[in-house]
Design an enzyme around this catalytic site. Structure first.
Site, mmCIF file in Angstrom:
data_model
loop_
_atom_site.group_PDB
_atom_site.id
_atom_site.type_symbol
_atom_site.label_atom_id
_atom_site.label_comp_id
_atom_site.label_asym_id
_atom_site.label_seq_id
_atom_site.Cartn_x
_atom_site.Cartn_y
_atom_site.Cartn_z
ATOM 1 N N ASP A 133 18.421 -62.357 48.196
ATOM 2 C CA ASP A 133 18.552 -63.705 47.628
ATOM 3 C C ASP A 133 17.401 -63.852 46.636
ATOM 4 O O ASP A 133 16.270 -64.162 47.016
ATOM 5 C CB ASP A 133 18.453 -64.756 48.745
ATOM 6 N N GLU A 170 22.813 -62.326 45.739
ATOM 7 C CA GLU A 170 23.463 -63.581 45.401
ATOM 8 C C GLU A 170 23.106 -63.911 43.959
ATOM 9 O O GLU A 170 21.939 -63.827 43.564
ATOM 10 C CB GLU A 170 22.979 -64.695 46.348
ATOM 11 N N ASP A 211 16.102 -68.638 52.949
ATOM 12 C CA ASP A 211 16.118 -67.488 52.026
ATOM 13 C C ASP A 211 16.620 -66.256 52.778
ATOM 14 O O ASP A 211 17.393 -65.456 52.258
ATOM 15 C CB ASP A 211 14.720 -67.173 51.485
#
Lengths: 166, 166
Positions: A10, A70, A143
């Site tokens: 992420d 992501e 996260d």
């Protein structure tokens, strides 16, 4: 022996969530998850250096065979897009340096894959991740749970593509 | 002996202009300039890896003490901003890895510094760079002349800040 190891990322320029799943004959098993952080007091170049070094260390420790990041929603805000580009670039560079193919998923794709709802909240994503991976408590911070979610999303996509042998 | 070596960078995700100036007792002298290129047929991660590797090689060859990058004009176009972020991130990372301070200048600042006109054309920048550096022909391509211009711009800024001893 796990046949496959998936690194979920992420990306961010201050904090980068990461998660490592191994997949053997069974369902994916979480091996590690957490957050790589760089002090906001550091200049941007030093932050990127810190995050890049830590990301390479994670890859050297776990030898992922696949990676997925992501791709944050890019709003009309150009300043945000610049920072996202810097963070994405780091993840792309580290994966290429280690010869690991990196896939990208939108937040909506990740949420849909793990909760069945493309507009799920962060809490719902945490709960779905804990359920899928049979964790005894919710993975934190978000996260890290987002990184677990993107790794799970990639596992599903690989399975659907027939990339995972039965 | 040159007291100082300035690396100028014109960042991009397909082509990256670079230039190296040394500054001794006299005016700055160009040591090298050119373009680092990555094939557009490569995936983005591979392109970033190729450019990053070449940028580190340039730094290992010339040991710059200072670096400066042109910060491209960021329009309202978010896709462009993402790519600019990726290219900037690479330059910031490489400079931090080598412990070289990196300054950023807008295209307008660079043009103003070398031609006296913040709205100068690429041709005018090439001619001004050739004049300042006493080159017998125009430096090409424009990625490289832009990198020479940003290095010259940084030299002027360091001199004005009194960073260059007489």
């Amino acid at each position: 022996m796990p046949s496959l190891c998936i690194l979920g990322i992420d990306p961010g320029t201050l904090r980068m969530g990461y998660a490592v799943l191994t997949v053997g004959d069974d369902d994916p098993a979480p091996v590690a998850w957490g957050v790589l952080a760089a002090s906001g007091r550091l200049p941007l170049g030093q932050r990127l250096y810190t995050l890049h070094t830590q990301l390479l260390e994670i890859m050297e420790r776990h030898h992922p065979t696949h990676a997925a990041a992501e791709e944050p929603f890019v709003s009309a805000n150009v300043r945000t897009a610049l920072a996202i580009g810097q963070a994405q670039g780091l993840a792309l560079l580290a994966a290429a340096q280690k010869g690991v193919p990196l896939a990208g998923y939108s937040p909506r794709q990740v949420k849909l894959a793990v909760t069945g709802n493309g507009a799920a909240t962060k809490d719902q994503v945490q709960q779905a991740v804990a359920f899928h991976l049979r964790l005894s408590s919710l993975p934190t911070p978000t996260d890290a749970s987002d990184a677990l979610a993107v790794a799970l999303c990639h596992w599903q996509a690989l399975r659907e593509e027939g990339m995972l042998l039965p």
